[in-house]
Design an enzyme around this catalytic site. Structure first.
Site, PDB file in Angstrom:
ATOM      1  N   ALA A   8      -3.435   0.540  -2.324  1.00 38.28           N
ATOM      2  CA  ALA A   8      -2.512   1.579  -2.777  1.00 38.28           C
ATOM      3  C   ALA A   8      -1.129   0.951  -2.904  1.00 38.28           C
ATOM      4  O   ALA A   8      -0.832  -0.055  -2.255  1.00 38.28           O
ATOM      5  CB  ALA A   8      -2.498   2.712  -1.773  1.00 38.28           C
ATOM      6  N   GLY A  14      -7.170   0.253  -0.733  1.00 31.92           N
ATOM      7  CA  GLY A  14      -7.768   1.098  -1.774  1.00 31.92           C
ATOM      8  C   GLY A  14      -8.625   0.314  -2.756  1.00 31.92           C
ATOM      9  O   GLY A  14      -9.519   0.883  -3.390  1.00 31.92           O
ATOM     10  N   GLU A  28     -11.856  -0.029  -1.044  1.00 32.46           N
ATOM     11  CA  GLU A  28     -12.447   1.326  -1.036  1.00 32.46           C
ATOM     12  C   GLU A  28     -13.007   1.691  -2.415  1.00 32.46           C
ATOM     13  O   GLU A  28     -14.069   2.304  -2.522  1.00 32.46           O
ATOM     14  CB  GLU A  28     -11.391   2.337  -0.575  1.00 32.46           C
ATOM     15  CG  GLU A  28     -11.063   2.164   0.910  1.00 32.46           C
ATOM     16  CD  GLU A  28      -9.850   2.963   1.359  1.00 32.46           C
ATOM     17  OE1 GLU A  28      -8.776   2.814   0.736  1.00 32.46           O
ATOM     18  OE2 GLU A  28      -9.968   3.738   2.324  1.00 32.46           O
ATOM     19  N   GLU A  37      -4.863  -1.883   6.389  1.00 35.26           N
ATOM     20  CA  GLU A  37      -3.923  -0.785   6.609  1.00 35.26           C
ATOM     21  C   GLU A  37      -3.219  -0.817   7.969  1.00 35.26           C
ATOM     22  O   GLU A  37      -2.060  -0.411   8.079  1.00 35.26           O
ATOM     23  CB  GLU A  37      -4.626   0.572   6.432  1.00 35.26           C
ATOM     24  CG  GLU A  37      -4.967   0.918   4.997  1.00 35.26           C
ATOM     25  CD  GLU A  37      -6.310   0.369   4.527  1.00 35.26           C
ATOM     26  OE1 GLU A  37      -6.921  -0.454   5.246  1.00 35.26           O
ATOM     27  OE2 GLU A  37      -6.749   0.761   3.442  1.00 35.26           O
TER      28      GLU A  37
HETATM   29  N1  COA Z   1       1.479  -2.344  -3.334  1.00 34.00           N
HETATM   30  C1  COA Z   1       2.583  -2.628  -4.058  1.00 34.00           C
HETATM   31  N2  COA Z   1       2.878  -3.865  -4.497  1.00 34.00           N
HETATM   32  C2  COA Z   1       2.010  -4.842  -4.200  1.00 34.00           C
HETATM   33  C3  COA Z   1       0.851  -4.624  -3.452  1.00 34.00           C
HETATM   34  C4  COA Z   1       0.593  -3.301  -3.010  1.00 34.00           C
HETATM   35  N3  COA Z   1      -0.501  -2.977  -2.316  1.00 34.00           N
HETATM   36  N4  COA Z   1       0.206  -5.801  -3.293  1.00 34.00           N
HETATM   37  C5  COA Z   1       0.945  -6.719  -3.943  1.00 34.00           C
HETATM   38  N5  COA Z   1       2.045  -6.146  -4.482  1.00 34.00           N
HETATM   39  C6  COA Z   1       3.098  -6.784  -5.258  1.00 34.00           C
HETATM   40  C7  COA Z   1       4.030  -7.617  -4.398  1.00 34.00           C
HETATM   41  O1  COA Z   1       5.019  -6.789  -3.786  1.00 34.00           O
HETATM   42  C8  COA Z   1       4.609  -8.534  -5.432  1.00 34.00           C
HETATM   43  O2  COA Z   1       5.581  -7.841  -6.184  1.00 34.00           O
HETATM   44  P1  COA Z   1       7.003  -8.538  -6.552  1.00 34.00           P
HETATM   45  O3  COA Z   1       6.617  -9.753  -7.372  1.00 34.00           O
HETATM   46  O4  COA Z   1       7.715  -7.491  -7.334  1.00 34.00           O
HETATM   47  O5  COA Z   1       7.624  -8.907  -5.251  1.00 34.00           O
HETATM   48  C9  COA Z   1       3.435  -8.806  -6.348  1.00 34.00           C
HETATM   49  O6  COA Z   1       2.545  -7.716  -6.168  1.00 34.00           O
HETATM   50  C10 COA Z   1       2.695 -10.087  -6.032  1.00 34.00           C
HETATM   51  O7  COA Z   1       2.300 -10.044  -4.669  1.00 34.00           O
HETATM   52  P2  COA Z   1       2.688 -11.163  -3.584  1.00 34.00           P
HETATM   53  O8  COA Z   1       2.671 -10.519  -2.231  1.00 34.00           O
HETATM   54  O9  COA Z   1       3.935 -11.877  -3.996  1.00 34.00           O
HETATM   55  O10 COA Z   1       1.456 -12.156  -3.736  1.00 34.00           O
HETATM   56  P3  COA Z   1       0.894 -13.155  -2.641  1.00 34.00           P
HETATM   57  O11 COA Z   1      -0.061 -14.065  -3.354  1.00 34.00           O
HETATM   58  O12 COA Z   1       1.991 -13.786  -1.861  1.00 34.00           O
HETATM   59  O13 COA Z   1       0.059 -12.232  -1.614  1.00 34.00           O
HETATM   60  C11 COA Z   1      -1.449 -10.455  -1.027  1.00 34.00           C
HETATM   61  C12 COA Z   1      -1.074 -11.514  -2.071  1.00 34.00           C
HETATM   62  C13 COA Z   1      -2.576  -9.607  -1.625  1.00 34.00           C
HETATM   63  C14 COA Z   1      -1.946 -11.149   0.255  1.00 34.00           C
HETATM   64  C15 COA Z   1      -0.233  -9.582  -0.705  1.00 34.00           C
HETATM   65  O14 COA Z   1       0.331  -9.136  -1.921  1.00 34.00           O
HETATM   66  C16 COA Z   1      -0.532  -8.362   0.126  1.00 34.00           C
HETATM   67  O15 COA Z   1      -0.751  -8.471   1.323  1.00 34.00           O
HETATM   68  N6  COA Z   1      -0.506  -7.181  -0.491  1.00 34.00           N
HETATM   69  C17 COA Z   1      -0.679  -5.911   0.201  1.00 34.00           C
HETATM   70  C18 COA Z   1      -2.125  -5.665   0.552  1.00 34.00           C
HETATM   71  C19 COA Z   1      -2.278  -4.395   1.350  1.00 34.00           C
HETATM   72  O16 COA Z   1      -1.775  -4.246   2.452  1.00 34.00           O
HETATM   73  N7  COA Z   1      -3.009  -3.420   0.788  1.00 34.00           N
HETATM   74  C20 COA Z   1      -3.322  -2.170   1.436  1.00 34.00           C
HETATM   75  C21 COA Z   1      -2.326  -1.142   1.094  1.00 34.00           C
HETATM   76  S1  COA Z   1      -2.668   0.368   1.979  1.00 34.00           S
END
Ligand code: COA
Length: 258
Positions: free
Chosen positions: A64, A109, A112, A132
């Site tokens: 999400a 999500g 999910e 989460e």
């Molecule tokens: N919601 C909103 N934005 C997200 C996102 C999410 N769930 N997951 C990634 N993004 C965005 C990042 O903020 C970033 O945006 P920016 O370039 O404007 O800063 C972009 O996507 C790229 O992500 P980034 O974190 O820079 O990539 P990474 O390779 O360093 O890490 C992940 C990848 C997937 C490990 C990391 O993005 C992450 O942990 N995301 C969240 C996952 C999560 O907790 N999901 C459950 C949500 S309830």
């Protein structure tokens, strides 16, 4: 450019979440785009199966959209969870097989959504998880229920309580994904499985999906009675007669979905 793309060929609808710059995170527009895509696909006779995937090479869906979390209230968070659950329930109860082609991160999500699909195929590069608890919340799109049903309570709780993602290979080992393939093989493999299911008796496929999905939320003996009723319905189909005749005549069945 739309945040959810659809493409129909050979009776297979491909639904692509298209926000690669945000790792295909599910904001309100994406959730609504997915709802519309599946709502339209459900009654469409031209759609026999659906493949769900994410744009770009990095992510299926990274969860999400966390950017919307700071403004959530208890009431709006409940609505947010319910809206997502309704869309994922729609995928699960589509009456047609859906295949998640997991091309990268499937977190929160995203994991999910993949679990709401009938089958999951992962690229070797995929990572799946329910992170989460790192954000101070719990899975809200059915993850606490579908993960435990797919991989068992112990493994589900380990993933949900640690928040640690698993590799594609580990996801395969624990039954979270059906198959792991090279990245270039992901969509061809998903299409191949969809094509095989489409070659089977369509009503039998639909009733089998219903027997498993509906049955899992019923007491066992009620689910057995439901299965028996659906088995009975199959016997009323032209395809059943054709399938049995084809077997006895040692040829491939030609099914009409009747
Ligand atoms: N919601 C909103 N934005 C997200 C996102 C999410 N769930 N997951 C990634 N993004 C965005 C990042 O903020 C970033 O945006 P920016 O370039 O404007 O800063 C972009 O996507 C790229 O992500 P980034 O974190 O820079 O990539 P990474 O390779 O360093 O890490 C992940 C990848 C997937 C490990 C990391 O993005 C992450 O942990 N995301 C969240 C996952 C999560 O907790 N999901 C459950 C949500 S309830």
């Amino acid at each position: 450019m739309s945040v959810v793309l659809t493409d129909l060929s050979d009776r297979i609808l491909t639904v692509t979440v298209n926000r690669p710059e945000k790792l295909n995170a599910l904001n309100a527009d994406v959730v609504e785009g997915l709802r519309k895509a599946f709502h339209d696909a459900k009654p469409d006779p031209d759609v026999g199966a659906v493949i769900v995937t994410g744009a770009g090479e990095k992510a299926f869906v990274a969860g999400a959209d966390i950017g919307t979390f700071p403004s959530l209230t208890p009431a709006s968070a409940r609505d947010f969870a319910r809206r997502g659950q309704v869309v994922l329930d729609l995928i699960e109860s589509l009456g047609k097989p859906s295949i998640a082609a997991i091309n990268g991160f499937a977190l929160g999500g995203g994991c999910e959504m993949a679990m709401a699909c009938t089958l999951r195929i992962a690229s070797k590069t995929a990572r799946l998880g329910q992170p989460e608890v790192n954000l101070g919340v719990i899975p809200g799109y059915g993850g606490s229920q579908r993960l435990a049903r797919l991989v068992g309570k112990g493994r589900a709780l380990e993933m949900i309580l640690t928040g640690d993602p698993v590799t594609a290979e580990e996801a395969w080992r624990i039954g979270l994904v059906n198959r792991v393939v090279e990245p270039a093989e992901l969509i061809p493999a998903a299409r191949q499985i969809a094509g095989k299911i489409l070659s089977r008796a369509p009503l039998a496929v639909r009733y089998a999906l219903e027997a498993v999905n509906a049955g899992l939320s019923m007491p066992f003996h009620e689910a057995e009675a439901h299965e028996a009723a659906l088995f009975g319905l199959c016997v009323a189909t032209e395809d059943m007669r054709e399938g049995v005749a084809a077997f006895l005549e040692k040829r491939q069945g030609k099914f009409k979905g009747k």
